[in-house]
Scaffold this active site. Structure first.
Site, PDB file in Angstrom:
ATOM      1  N   HIS A 104     -34.344 -57.646  37.106  1.00 43.02           N
ATOM      2  CA  HIS A 104     -35.271 -58.348  38.237  1.00 43.02           C
ATOM      3  C   HIS A 104     -35.488 -59.768  37.563  1.00 43.02           C
ATOM      4  O   HIS A 104     -35.810 -59.941  36.431  1.00 43.02           O
ATOM      5  CB  HIS A 104     -36.220 -57.520  38.813  1.00 43.02           C
ATOM      6  CG  HIS A 104     -35.696 -56.416  39.318  1.00 43.02           C
ATOM      7  ND1 HIS A 104     -35.278 -55.255  38.681  1.00 43.02           N
ATOM      8  CD2 HIS A 104     -35.363 -56.214  40.649  1.00 43.02           C
ATOM      9  CE1 HIS A 104     -35.107 -54.281  39.810  1.00 43.02           C
ATOM     10  NE2 HIS A 104     -34.972 -54.859  40.876  1.00 43.02           N
ATOM     11  N   TYR A 118     -36.413 -63.439  33.557  1.00 39.74           N
ATOM     12  CA  TYR A 118     -35.298 -62.868  34.033  1.00 39.74           C
ATOM     13  C   TYR A 118     -35.521 -61.224  32.893  1.00 39.74           C
ATOM     14  O   TYR A 118     -35.350 -61.472  31.764  1.00 39.74           O
ATOM     15  CB  TYR A 118     -34.136 -63.326  33.462  1.00 39.74           C
ATOM     16  CG  TYR A 118     -33.735 -64.503  34.632  1.00 39.74           C
ATOM     17  CD1 TYR A 118     -33.037 -64.268  35.501  1.00 39.74           C
ATOM     18  CD2 TYR A 118     -34.078 -65.752  34.416  1.00 39.74           C
ATOM     19  CE1 TYR A 118     -32.408 -65.399  36.688  1.00 39.74           C
ATOM     20  CE2 TYR A 118     -34.029 -66.859  35.162  1.00 39.74           C
ATOM     21  CZ  TYR A 118     -33.302 -66.532  36.282  1.00 39.74           C
ATOM     22  OH  TYR A 118     -32.759 -67.556  37.151  1.00 39.74           O
ATOM     23  N   CYS A 119     -35.931 -60.431  33.638  1.00 39.34           N
ATOM     24  CA  CYS A 119     -36.189 -59.131  33.072  1.00 39.34           C
ATOM     25  C   CYS A 119     -34.890 -58.189  32.867  1.00 39.34           C
ATOM     26  O   CYS A 119     -34.726 -57.752  34.325  1.00 39.34           O
ATOM     27  CB  CYS A 119     -37.438 -58.463  33.755  1.00 39.34           C
ATOM     28  SG  CYS A 119     -38.059 -56.962  32.723  1.00 39.34           S
ATOM     29  N   ILE A 120     -34.297 -57.993  32.013  1.00 43.88           N
ATOM     30  CA  ILE A 120     -32.971 -57.416  32.045  1.00 43.88           C
ATOM     31  C   ILE A 120     -32.776 -56.281  31.383  1.00 43.88           C
ATOM     32  O   ILE A 120     -33.422 -55.975  30.021  1.00 43.88           O
ATOM     33  CB  ILE A 120     -31.733 -58.459  31.468  1.00 43.88           C
ATOM     34  CG1 ILE A 120     -32.033 -60.013  32.081  1.00 43.88           C
ATOM     35  CG2 ILE A 120     -30.566 -58.105  31.566  1.00 43.88           C
ATOM     36  CD1 ILE A 120     -31.612 -59.760  33.479  1.00 43.88           C
TER      37      ILE A 120
END
Length: 152
Positions: A104, A118-120
């Site tokens: 997200h 950007y949390c991946i």
């Protein structure tokens, strides 16, 4: 490499966790994933298609327990979608060619670098160390890690 695509063969090689995350939009546990604390220089690519996603020079410690980046390597490889799951509205991040769920996007990143996070999910990516970029077919991205670029 330039022919990035989702193939049946690539999907068949995913671990059960990688499949749940990339194909079913699951989330891996915070602080218990492969790359959240990785400090090595290199490139993160989609585990399904191989398309370049993020560079280590744009990675930062968000305290969230997941790999966090300020910007993608190539914005054309990222698709943003509205996500209304879990009783909230978020922005889902997917890979364009692999159509993999990556994680997200949030607006609480470092302000001096644009404010995005950007949390991946680690399981959605494969990490290619800087020293292996050329051999892995990603030599065109080595310039990102020159002294001048890495200092940005």
């Amino acid at each position: 490499m330039s022919n990035y695509q989702k193939t049946t063969e690539a999907i068949s090689k995913l671990t059960p966790e990688q499949y749940r995350i990339t194909q079913e939009a699951a989330t891996e546990p915070a602080f218990r994933n492969r790359y959240w604390d990785n400090h090595e220089q290199g490139l993160y690519v989609d585990i399904v298609s191989g398309e370049p996603l993020f560079a280590s020079i744009d990675k930062f410690d968000s305290g969230s327990g997941w790999p966090s980046f300020t910007v993608p390597v190539d914005p054309d490889n990222i698709v943003e979608k509205r996500d209304r799951s879990w009783g909230m509205v978020r922005t889902e991040v997917r890979s364009k060619h692999g159509d993999s769920h990556l994680g997200h996007l949030f607006d609480d990143g470092p302000r001096e670098q644009g404010g995005l996070r950007y949390c991946i999910n680690s399981a959605a990516m494969r990490f290619i160390p800087l020293a292996e970029l050329e051999a892995a077919g990603y030599g065109d991205f080595a310039h990102l890690f020159t002294t001048e670029e890495a200092a940005r």
